[in-house]
Design a protein around this motif. Sequence first.
Motif, mmCIF file in Angstrom:
data_model
loop_
_atom_site.group_PDB
_atom_site.id
_atom_site.type_symbol
_atom_site.label_atom_id
_atom_site.label_comp_id
_atom_site.label_asym_id
_atom_site.label_seq_id
_atom_site.Cartn_x
_atom_site.Cartn_y
_atom_site.Cartn_z
ATOM 1 N N PHE A 1 0.822 -1.210 0.000
ATOM 2 C CA PHE A 1 0.000 0.000 0.000
ATOM 3 C C PHE A 1 0.856 1.259 0.000
ATOM 4 N N VAL A 2 2.035 1.180 -0.612
ATOM 5 C CA VAL A 2 2.887 2.360 -0.703
ATOM 6 C C VAL A 2 2.173 3.458 -1.475
ATOM 7 N N VAL A 3 1.447 3.071 -2.509
ATOM 8 C CA VAL A 3 0.630 4.019 -3.287
ATOM 9 C C VAL A 3 -0.818 3.527 -3.195
ATOM 10 N N PRO A 4 -1.584 4.023 -2.232
ATOM 11 C CA PRO A 4 -2.927 3.480 -2.003
ATOM 12 C C PRO A 4 -3.919 3.751 -3.134
ATOM 13 N N PHE A 5 -3.722 4.861 -3.876
ATOM 14 C CA PHE A 5 -4.691 5.263 -4.885
ATOM 15 C C PHE A 5 -4.002 5.479 -6.226
ATOM 16 N N ASP A 6 -4.789 5.349 -7.298
ATOM 17 C CA ASP A 6 -4.228 5.464 -8.638
ATOM 18 C C ASP A 6 -3.928 6.929 -8.968
ATOM 19 N N ALA B 1 -11.139 1.033 0.425
ATOM 20 C CA ALA B 1 -9.928 1.206 -0.385
ATOM 21 C C ALA B 1 -9.042 -0.030 -0.339
ATOM 22 N N ALA B 2 -8.989 -0.681 0.815
ATOM 23 C CA ALA B 2 -8.174 -1.885 0.934
ATOM 24 C C ALA B 2 -8.670 -2.986 0.003
ATOM 25 N N LEU B 3 -9.978 -3.183 -0.029
ATOM 26 C CA LEU B 3 -10.556 -4.230 -0.875
ATOM 27 C C LEU B 3 -10.424 -3.896 -2.356
ATOM 28 N N LEU B 4 -10.615 -2.625 -2.710
ATOM 29 C CA LEU B 4 -10.449 -2.224 -4.115
ATOM 30 C C LEU B 4 -9.014 -2.447 -4.573
ATOM 31 N N LYS B 5 -8.060 -2.150 -3.704
ATOM 32 C CA LYS B 5 -6.648 -2.363 -4.038
ATOM 33 C C LYS B 5 -6.365 -3.845 -4.223
ATOM 34 N N GLU B 6 -6.862 -4.668 -3.324
ATOM 35 C CA GLU B 6 -6.673 -6.118 -3.448
ATOM 36 C C GLU B 6 -7.295 -6.646 -4.736
ATOM 37 N N ALA B 7 -8.407 -6.050 -5.142
ATOM 38 C CA ALA B 7 -9.117 -6.500 -6.347
ATOM 39 C C ALA B 7 -8.437 -6.036 -7.633
ATOM 40 N N GLY B 8 -7.456 -5.146 -7.524
ATOM 41 C CA GLY B 8 -6.777 -4.639 -8.712
ATOM 42 C C GLY B 8 -7.583 -3.622 -9.481
ATOM 43 N N LYS C 1 -8.482 0.152 -10.268
ATOM 44 C CA LYS C 1 -7.923 1.494 -10.115
ATOM 45 C C LYS C 1 -8.925 2.370 -9.374
ATOM 46 N N ASN C 2 -8.440 3.109 -8.392
ATOM 47 C CA ASN C 2 -9.333 3.852 -7.517
ATOM 48 C C ASN C 2 -8.758 5.227 -7.220
#
Length: 238
Positions: free
Chosen positions: A120-125, A182-189, A191-192
Amino acid sequence: MKAIIGGTGIDKDPRFLENMERLVTKYGETYYSVVDDILYLPRHRPGHSVPPHMINYKANVQALIDLGVDEVISIYAVGSITRRLSPGRFGLVRDFIDLAYSRENTFFDGSTREVRHTPFVVPFDRMLGARFARNAINSGNSLALDCVYITTNGPRLETPAEIMAYRNMGADVVGMTLGTEAALLKEAGIKNAAVAYSINWAAGLDAEGVSFLEDESIERLARTIIDIAQKTLCGNNA
């Protein structure tokens, strides 16, 4: 497909209340509508009927996966802790602190999928956020950048001592949903880009206690953000 996830203020927009469809995922059911080729998902369900600590975040994100969503702009009503994002303004979230507890906040719990530790170094796109910022500025709006969001469990609001502690931790705004989502969206790949808009000063920072913007102001601000999000997701990035 592109999607908008919304909550307070957003889920009253009449554009999204029509043609709601129910979708059953392997984690439970959720609801969504499609308007002008943009999927809209009300995180609290239609009518804002589910409090933040009881939202089925895994079902919501799994629905986006099942429907082929690859980009999301997630929108959050927040309380202001610093002047980086004061009431009545909106901005992009750069990072977050998650203090929520007792939630299903990962797909990789060892029950149905292998254990995985997602960076999660870069949490958002960043590119999606930059597109949103350009559209906001080009449409005559100012926005805050680099906001840090702290997620509390809810549904109660915070105490003044808690807000002071969160400020010392580096948080600019406080809310109850972003960290889990945000954690789940990141795991799902998926872009958020996360957009926060403030509807009040947090506890202890307002001489009147906790006073919220009027409903009309909240809804007007929400409509502005939705319009910018739609332009961004539709590829209109002038």
